[in-house]
Enzyme design. Structure first.
Site, short mmCIF file in Angstrom:
data_model
loop_
_atom_site.label_atom_id
_atom_site.label_comp_id
_atom_site.label_asym_id
_atom_site.label_seq_id
_atom_site.Cartn_x
_atom_site.Cartn_y
_atom_site.Cartn_z
N LYS A 1 -1.72 6.38 16.44
CA LYS A 1 -2.14 4.99 16.54
C LYS A 1 -1.72 4.23 15.28
CE LYS A 1 -6.40 2.28 17.31
NZ LYS A 1 -7.87 2.39 17.51
N SER B 1 -8.96 -0.03 21.57
CA SER B 1 -7.78 -0.46 20.83
C SER B 1 -6.70 0.61 20.73
CB SER B 1 -8.19 -0.89 19.41
OG SER B 1 -8.79 0.19 18.70
N SER C 1 -12.82 2.77 21.81
CA SER C 1 -11.37 2.61 21.63
C SER C 1 -10.56 3.88 21.85
CB SER C 1 -11.07 2.05 20.23
OG SER C 1 -11.52 0.73 20.12
#
Length: 526
Positions: A128, A203, A227
Site C-alpha cells: 500500500k 483505503s 481499510s
C-alpha cells in the site's frame, strides 16, 4: 439519555441529503455498456499461495525470476484496466529475484535453513502506497505530496523483505486513507476486478484490487475503519486486522495521532487463507509473542455467535439479502459440520457504531494532545478552507476529492465535547463483547451492508463503513473471509471476530471457510 436533539437532527439531515443526491446521481449518470471484468489467469504460477511458491522456489522447482516475471506480466495485462499499482519497481524486483535464486543455489544448509531464515524467499508482493517502501512514492494519495519518496521502509515492510519477499510496487489509496473508495487526484480511481464499474474499496483498495485480480501474491494494508476488510470483501480475498498493538504502524503517511494508533491495525491481505498466519507472524516480529499463533485450534470446542445487522441504525443501509443469506449458510454449515450451536445475539450499542467510531478517533492521547485535524493533513503545511475547496471542486479546480472535502466539512461541525452517552455506549459494548467472546468465542458479523457499490456511490452512503469501523474501536482481531459470488457475480463475505489476542481463532476459521465455501474466485472466469 440518548443523542441530543441537535445530533439526531444533524444525522437525519445527512441521511436525507445523501439519499436525494444519490437518486439524482443515478438519474443523471449516463448508461454504460455491459460491465467488463478481467481476462482469466492462464499461468498456473499465479494460482499458488505464498506458502506454496516459497516452497517451490526453495526446492528449485521454479525460480524466483520466473515467478516475479509471471506477476509482472499479469500486472501489465490487468493494471491498465484496474489502475491499482501506481508505481512499479520491476527492474529492481527482477534483480532481487536473481539474487534469491543465487542464494538458493549456494546454500549448503539445505531447504530447512532457508525456510527458517527466509520463509518468503523469492516471493513477490505489493505494498500500500501509504507505507514506507524505500525509494517509492509515499503520498497517501495527497496531490501536494506527489514527489515525496519514502526514505526508509515501514517496520512490517522491512520484516517482510527481511523474510525474503520482493516488492513489485506500491498501490493506490483514497486521499489521506480516509475513505471507502480508492480515488485521488494524484493517481486517479481504482476499479474492482469483478466489475470495473464497481469500487475496490478503501483505503487499501489498490491492494485489494491487484490481489483480487490475481496480479499480486499478497500485500500489506492498514485499517483504521475497515481499510483492510472492506477492500478484501469487495475484491473477494482474505484479510486480517490484528488485535491492537500487534503490528507496528510506524513510517506510514498519514501518521497516527491522538489515540489513532490504538485503533489502527496493519495486516496481511491475500487470496489464500493459509498465507494469513505466517504473514502475520512475520509482520508482527517480536510482538507476535503476544499472540498464540502456533496453538492448535479445535473448532468443535469453540463457541459461535452471529449478529445479522447493526440493530437498525438510521445512518446505514439495510443489509443486502444475499449477505444475510450467506451468513445464515455459514451458521448452518458450522452446525452441520462441527455439531455446534451458532447463537444469534444482539448488542443495542451497535446502532451507534458510527458515532462511537467518530468520537473515539477524535479523542486526545494520554498527554492531552488531540489528533491532527484532517483539514491540516489536507493542507500539508499550507492552508485549506473546505468551503472554498468545495466551490473549486464544482468548477474542477480543487486538488482534493469530494470525499476529502466532505470529511473536512464534517470535522468542522464536530462538538468540542464528547457525548457522555456515546462514551458509555462504547464502554458497555466493549465490556459485553469481551465477556461474550472470552478466549474461545467467535462472532460472525456483516462486512458491509451492501455488495461492492458502483463508482462514487459511497459518497451518498457515507456511514456504511461503520460495520467495520466499530471493531477498530474495540481493538479486537477480525479476519475478512470471502464466501463465493452473488447473483451479480460480485464477492460475498463475512467478518470473523474473536477476543483480544485470540487472532489464531479467526485465522483458523478462515481456513475452514475457505474449504467450505471455495475461497477466492478468479474474476476472469465469472
Amino acid at each position: 439519555m440518548g443523542l441530543t436533539l441537535g445530533e439526531r437532527v444533524q444525522h437525519c439531515l445527512l441521511v436525507l441529503v445523501s439519499g436525494l443526491f444519490l437518486a439524482l446521481f443515478r438519474l443523471l449518470s449516463p448508461g454504460t455498456k455491459r460491465p467488463k471484468h478481467l481476462p482469466p489467469i492462464t499461468n498456473p504460477l499465479l494460482t499458488l499461495s505464498a506458502v506454496q511458491l516459497a516452497e517451490k522456489i526453495r526446492r528449485g522447482e521454479v525460480s524466483s525470476v520466473e515467478v516475479v516475471q509471471a506477476y509482472i506480466d499479469r500486472i501489465q495485462e490487468v493494471n491498465p484496466l484496474l489502475n491499482a499499482l501506481i508505481k512499479d519497481r520491476f527492474s529492481a524486483a527482477l534483480l532481487e529475484a536473481a539474487r534469491a535464486d543465487k542464494l538458493i543455489k549456494e546454500e549448503n544448509g539445505g531447504e530447512e535453513v532457508l525456510r527458517n531464515q527466509f520463509p518468503l524467499l523469492g516471493v513477490p508482493m505489493s505494498v500500500k502506497e501509504s507505507f514506507g517502501l524505500q525509494g517509492m512514492p509515499n503520498s497517501g494519495g495527497l496531490k501536494s505530496r506527489g514527489k515525496v519518496l519514502a526514505s526508509v521502509d515501514a517496520p512490517p515492510v522491512a520484516l517482510l523483505k527481511r523474510a525474503g519477499a520482493i516488492p513489485l510496487g506500491v498501490t493506490n489509496t483514497s486521499e489521506l486513507c480516509m475513505w471507502m473508495e480508492s480515488n485521488n487526484h494524484l493517481y486517479g480511481i481504482t476499479s474492482n476486478p469483478y466489475n470495473l464499474e464497481r469500487i475496490c474499496g478503501g483505503s487499501s483498495g489498490g491492494e485489494g484490487s491487484i490481489i483480487g485480480g490475481g496480479a499480486s501474491v499478497f500485500g500489506i494494508g492498514s485499517d483504521i475503519g475497515g481499510s483492510i476488510r472492506m477492500p478484501c470483501f469487495f475484491n473477494g480475498i482474505f484479510g486480517h486486522k490484528p488485535s491492537r498493538g500487534v503490528v507496528s504502524n510506524d513510517n506510514q503517511f498519514p501518521r497516527c495521532s491522538g489515540l489513532q494508533n490504538e485503533y489502527t491495525g496493519s495486516g496481511p491481505m491475500c487470496r489464500y487463507a493459509e498465507d494469513l498466519l505466517p504473514l502475520l507472524k512475520i509482520m508482527a516480529g517480536p510482538t507476535a509473542d503476544k499472540l498464540t499463533l502456533s496453538k492448535a485450534v479445535d473448532l468443535k470446542k469453540l463457541r459461535f455467535f452471529t449478529i445479522v445487522d447493526d440493530g437498525g441504525s438510521p445512518l446505514t443501509s439495510p443489509v443486502d439479502r444475499q449477505l444475510v443469506e450467506v451468513q445464515k449458510r455459514v451458521a448452518a454449515r458450522l452446525e452441520a459440520d462441527l455439531g455446534v450451536t451458532v447463537q444469534e445475539v444482539n448488542f443495542p450499542q451497535l446502532k451507534y457504531s458510527y458515532q462511537i467510531w467518530d468520537t473515539f478517533l477524535a479523542l486526545p492521547d494520554k498527554d492531552g494532545k488531540p489528533p491532527e485535524a484532517f483539514v491540516e493533513l489536507m493542507a500539508d503545511g499550507g492552508s485549506v478552507w473546505p468551503v472554498w475547496e468545495l466551490i473549486k471542486r464544482i468548477f474542477g479546480r480543487s486538488e482534493h476529492t469530494v470525499a476529502a472535502i466532505g470529511l473536512a466539512l464534517m470535522e468542522s461541525s464536530h462538538s468540542s465535547k464528547s457525548s457522555e452517552f456515546i462514551l458509555k455506549q462504547k464502554e458497555d459494548l466493549q465490556r459485553e463483547m469481551e465477556d461474550l467472546l472470552g478466549t474461545d468465542g467467535v462472532l460472525l458479523y456483516p462486512s458491509h451492508p451492501l455488495l461492492a457499490p458502483k463508482h462514487h456511490h459511497p459518497l451518498f452512503m457515507p456511514f456504511n463503513f461503520s460495520y467495520t469501523g466499530i471493531l477498530n474501536i474495540l481493538g479486537l482481531p477480525v479476519t475478512q473471509c470471502p464466501l463465493g459470488l452473488s447473483k451479480e457475480r460480485l464477492p460475498l463475505g463475512v467478518q470473523v471476530v474473536a477476543g483480544l489476542c485470540q487472532d489464531h481463532l479467526t485465522l483458523a476459521m478462515a481456513l475452514y471457510l475457505e474449504k467450505a465455501f471455495g475461497g477466492w474466485v478468479d474474476p476472469g472466469v465469472v
